[in-house]
Design an enzyme around this catalytic site. Structure first.
Site, PDB file in Angstrom:
ATOM      1  CE  LYS A  52     -57.458  35.831   9.546  1.00 60.79           C
ATOM      2  NZ  LYS A  52     -58.122  36.979   8.939  1.00 60.79           N
ATOM      3  CB  ALA A 269     -68.333  44.064  10.168  1.00 59.75           C
ATOM      4  CB  VAL A 272     -69.502  39.139   1.799  1.00 60.14           C
ATOM      5  CG1 VAL A 272     -68.880  39.152   0.419  1.00 60.14           C
ATOM      6  CG2 VAL A 272     -68.421  39.350   2.852  1.00 60.14           C
ATOM      7  CG  HIS A 444     -48.646  15.346  27.767  1.00 65.71           C
ATOM      8  ND1 HIS A 444     -49.730  16.103  28.178  1.00 65.71           N
ATOM      9  CD2 HIS A 444     -47.715  15.422  28.763  1.00 65.71           C
ATOM     10  CE1 HIS A 444     -49.477  16.594  29.383  1.00 65.71           C
ATOM     11  NE2 HIS A 444     -48.261  16.189  29.761  1.00 65.71           N
TER      12      HIS A 444
END
Length: 465
Positions: A52, A269, A272, A444
């Site tokens: 991240k 990738a 796992v 909002h």
């Protein structure tokens, strides 16, 4: 002198292990954890957190490059790849230190080394010098996590073919890379590297990227990634990688035949696998099925006193799942009465840009299950906050059971949707209906209004479309 007898010993300190240990300590149990690497496991050190940090760096660079869209002039921004990697590692190190603090605060003993379960409710820990010490506990929790899956045609050498760990600590930035697999890890790294100028090709075996997501989410991400200049090959398989030259020659088999892609680096990738080897399961007689430890709904194995949680058991390999399992497991051990985990209400988040978040049934799966549906969709292009933020890509899609108004699933792609999905998880936990959601006043302007509007769209009451 440290003790060798505990109420609970936890093998592994990832988000399953360390959370289980802390909860056990809170409940008055004497606890030890065994860790062979860094506290915090893969998630904190090599997964959720440092990725991240890399994504944020890439996103900041993207913002700078599009500053003119916001009325701001910036000259010649460039990426300092080494500093970007260093920031990511510093963030991970800080989080690991945080777990260290929590261990001390909760009086949890740390046993550093490789742990193996043994018969008679014992654990053997071998430290880095090869010294072995035996410990015993009434309850032993196996939380040894997972690692990168390897395919026969994609043997990881950590030079030219890498897994996620190496992908976040590269010495230099590649010019061109091939990402094999388009689950969360694949599409997140594809975003990071493409954003900083690397040519990226994604190769996906199935017929669409992020194949576990709703089909409309897959299509939207593919369209946006192609716009960013990412090459995407679906229904494609890497059959071999030739690493003999200065780079890699990747042979990809598609419906149209074979193609060879030249690149500097290949990221594998493809998923796992559980760490169930070399931790003593066979000696104790703990049953493993298809690479996963067999457990009941409270994570007891077939052998009394031994439990397993997280990536080593069946279920989604997600940090928040491991943490929830750990808490349920130790609360049951402590004599409490926790509810078993509802695996159909687990949120999934992918932190590519735009983000993806989902929970429950996809539209296709809900139809397969025999439900009659009401489906509502609200695009962020109709959201005032999204327009103001310059983040109009994506949508919120809600899938309701037409008969009872139950919210069966939610699928979002857009800016910050990983922060919005928790509302849906709570709504589903509380069995809130579509009509109740429409009447729940949302602030909002926010991105979260799109949830209320999507519910209204399902029932023909949408205002802003």
């Amino acid at each position: 002198m440290s003790s060798t007898k505990f109420d609970v010993i936890v093998l592994g300190t990832g988000p399953g292990g360390y959370v289980a240990a802390i909860r056990a300590s809170q409940l008055g149990l004497k606890v030890a954890v065994v860790e062979a690497e860094e506290l915090g496991g893969i998630c904190l050190n090599w997964g959720c957190i440092p990725t991240k940090a890399l994504i944020k760096s890439a996103q900041v660079f993207e913002y700078i490059n599009h500053a003119a869209d916001y009325g701001i002039s910036v000259d010649k921004a460039s990426v300092n790849f080494e500093d970007m990697i260093k920031r990511s590692r510093d963030v991970a190190a800080g989080m690991s230190k945080g777990v260290q603090f929590l261990m001390k605060k909760n009086k949890i003993e740390q046993l550093l080394g490789w742990g193996k379960v043994k018969p008679g409710k014992k654990v053997e820990v071998e430290d880095k010098d090869g010294k072995k010490t035996e410990y015993s506990a009434d309850h032993i929790i196996i939380a040894t996590g997972g690692r990168s899956k390897e395919l026969p045609a994609l043997k990881i050498d950590n030079k030219k073919i890498v897994g996620y760990r190496k992908a976040m600590t590269l010495d230099k930035m590649p010019k061109k890379m091939v990402v094999v697999g388009s689950g969360a890890i694949g599409v997140e790294f594809a975003y990071v590297y493409r954003s900083i100028g690397v040519e990226v090709t994604i190769v996906e075996f199935l017929d669409r990227i992020v194949p576990n997501e709703d089909e409309e989410v897959s299509k939207t991400l593919e369209k946006l990634y192609k716009k960013k200049g990412i090459e995407i090959m679906t229904s494609a398989e890497v059959t071999q990688v030739d690493t003999k030259g200065s780079g890699c020659k990747v042979t990809v088999k598609t419906k149209g035949g074979e193609e060879v892609i030249e690149c500097d680096l290949v990221l594998s990738a493809v998923g796992v696998v559980s760490n169930v080897e070399n931790c003593g399961l066979e000696d104790v007689g703990i049953l493993v099925d298809k690479g996963k430890i067999k457990v009941d709904e409270y994570y007891k194995t077939n052998m009394p006193g031994y439990y397993a949680i997280g990536d080593v058991v069946a279920g989604p390999a997600l940090a928040h799942v491991a943490s929830a399992e750990g808490i349920i497991c130790v609360e049951k051990i402590a004599g409490q009465h926790p509810d078993p985990l509802d695996y159909n209400n687990i949120p999934g988040c992918t932190y590519c840009i735009p983000e993806i978040a989902s929970v429950g049934y996809t539209e296709a799966k809900a139809k397969e299950a025999g439900y009659e549906l009401k489906v509502g969709k609200f695009p962020f292009s109709a959201s005032g906050k999204a327009s103001a933020a310059g983040a109009k890509d994506g949508f919120v899609k809600l899938v309701f059971d037409a008969k009872y108004g139950e919210l069966l699933g939610a699928h979002m792609i857009g800016s910050n949707v990983t922060e919005m999905i928790a509302e849906i998880v709570a709504i589903r936990k509380l069995e809130t209906t579509g009509h109740e959601l429409i009447k729940t006043v949302h602030p909002h302007p926010t991105m979260s209004e799109a949830i209320m509007e999507a519910a209204a769209a399902a029932y023909g009451e949408v205002i802003h479309l």
